[in-house]
Design a protein around this motif. Structure first.
Motif, mmCIF file in Angstrom:
data_model
loop_
_atom_site.group_PDB
_atom_site.id
_atom_site.type_symbol
_atom_site.label_atom_id
_atom_site.label_comp_id
_atom_site.label_asym_id
_atom_site.label_seq_id
_atom_site.Cartn_x
_atom_site.Cartn_y
_atom_site.Cartn_z
ATOM 1 N N GLN A 1 -3.472 1.121 -3.589
ATOM 2 C CA GLN A 1 -3.948 2.137 -2.660
ATOM 3 C C GLN A 1 -3.844 1.699 -1.209
ATOM 4 N N GLU A 2 -4.460 0.586 -0.915
ATOM 5 C CA GLU A 2 -4.442 0.068 0.454
ATOM 6 C C GLU A 2 -4.196 -1.421 0.366
ATOM 7 N N ASP B 1 0.918 2.218 -8.583
ATOM 8 C CA ASP B 1 1.928 3.254 -8.360
ATOM 9 C C ASP B 1 3.313 2.660 -8.549
ATOM 10 N N GLY C 1 0.826 -1.203 0.000
ATOM 11 C CA GLY C 1 0.000 0.000 0.000
ATOM 12 C C GLY C 1 0.862 1.255 0.000
ATOM 13 N N ARG C 2 0.355 2.308 -0.635
ATOM 14 C CA ARG C 2 0.933 3.657 -0.558
ATOM 15 C C ARG C 2 2.461 3.643 -0.664
ATOM 16 N N ARG D 1 8.174 4.637 1.698
ATOM 17 C CA ARG D 1 7.842 3.255 2.025
ATOM 18 C C ARG D 1 8.549 2.247 1.109
ATOM 19 N N GLY E 1 2.932 -0.179 -5.996
ATOM 20 C CA GLY E 1 2.054 0.288 -4.947
ATOM 21 C C GLY E 1 0.596 0.178 -5.340
ATOM 22 N N ASP F 1 4.426 6.997 -0.214
ATOM 23 C CA ASP F 1 4.271 7.784 1.014
ATOM 24 C C ASP F 1 5.516 7.620 1.880
ATOM 25 N N SER G 1 8.465 8.236 -7.690
ATOM 26 C CA SER G 1 7.270 9.059 -7.936
ATOM 27 C C SER G 1 7.312 9.779 -9.287
#
Ligand code: 3EB
Length: 330
Positions: free
Chosen positions: A176-177, A315, A133-134, A144, A174, A137, A319
């Motif tokens: 979302q959750e 993801d 997830g994420r 992460r 990645g 972030d 980034s």
């Protein structure tokens, strides 16, 4: 024993179980999916520009299969190869003060994975699919994905495995959750790792990309009995170690294909079975922004010579990367 791969876009009734599934993955809206007897990774994501909401991909193997659950890993094995899936929630992993939950969870997952491979006599890790997830972030002062790299590396070292050179083909994306979800294919025969001359080996990335370089090879040839499979790791618009074409998804697609072409060429220098070609591979593109899916498909299709291409939303681990492509041939 031979390894096969099926790809079924599911529009309604799920495909009938055949009994010879080694394991696989369900991508898309997986919440109403009936339970499977085989290890199945669930990628709760969006399928982009396909007919259905759900897609199931499966590795098939001939001959008798054995299966089990070991420390949270659901696995199945045939003669000389093993597929497994482990999903761990970070909130379930105890951590110490200087450990992030994701690092500790990644370490734990890989420790269990390596224990299973030892017990089953399939020590050679060929291909790993990592999702968390994420991914972009930050927490505990670190992105992460970089926490994941630390935990994965910890486990490789602890298991006294090579951390540069003889490392599996992989991807790390990645969602979302959701839990840390890892699927893997391993075997009794060593892999032939491949690197890309246009790119710095990922395990040699400089520290600007995190305190620990990632542990994967750019591609690998694997040899199930009597067969040769090519796994190309998640590949992106990176030249040397730098991202190129930030903000331009079409240019990132074209650069990525140049990297894939190079890897196919590297594979063909050592392949024992036949020359591989981009058109003969099966491709999956991870697209950061769903709105880019049309551009991605229109850019890639003419370059891939009609090869199958599945696009999903995910993801990418840097980034500034908008797209990542992985592929395989068996
Ligand atoms: C890259 O080339 C893009 O950490 O296992 C690609 C494939 C990437 C695998 C991994 C990361 C991984 O650095 C990211």
């Amino acid at each position: 024993m031979s390894l096969q791969h099926t790809l079924a876009v599911q529009t309604g009734v799920p495909p009938k179980a055949r009994g010879n599934e080694l394991g696989g993955v369900a991508l898309g809206d997986t919440k109403d999916l009936a339970a499977a007897a085989w290890p199945r990774q669930h990628l709760r994501t969006r399928l982009l520009d396909t007919a259905g909401p759900l897609l199931q991909e499966c590795w098939l193997a001939e001959g008798p299969l054995a299966q089990g659950h070991s420390e949270g890993i659901h696995w199945r094995r045939g003669d000389g190869m093993l597929y497994g899936v482990i999903e761990l929630h970070e909130t379930d992993t105890p951590t110490t003060r200087d450990d992030s939950p994701l690092r500790a969870t990644s370490r734990l997952a890989y420790e269990r994975l390596f224990r299973l491979l030892r017990e089953q006599g399939t020590p050679h890790l060929w291909r790993v699919w990592n999702y968390m997830g994420r991914i972009n972030d930050a927490s505990h002062g670190l992105e992460r994905y970089r926490q994941f790299n630390l935990g994965r590396y910890d486990a490789f070292v602890q298991a006294q495995r090579d951390t540069g050179g003889q490392v599996p083909a992989a991807c790390a994306l990645g969602l979302q959750e959701g839990p840390l979800s890892i699927a893997f294919l391993a075997g009794t025969t060593p892999l032939v790792p491949l690197e890309n001359p246009r790119q710095v080996s990922a395990w040699r990335y400089p520290s600007q990309y995190g305190p620990q370089a990632p542990t994967f090879s750019r591609a690998a040839l694997a040899h199930p009995r009597g067969q040769e499979a090519l796994f190309i790791s998640g590949t992106a618009s990176i030249v040397g170690h730098e991202t190129v074409h930030p903000g331009d998804v079409a240019a990132q697609c074209r650069e990525t294909v140049r990297n894939l072409e190079c890897l196919v060429q590297e594979a063909n220098r050592v392949a024992r079975s036949r020359p591989f070609s981009l058109a003969g591979l099966s491709h999956r593109a991870y697209v950061r922004h769903a709105d880019d899916a049309v551009t991605v498909r229109h850019t890639l299709e003419p370059l891939l010579g009609g090869a199958p291409l599945v696009c999903v939303q995910a993801d990418v681990c840097r980034s500034d990367l908008l797209v990542e492509i992985e592929c395989h041939a068996i």
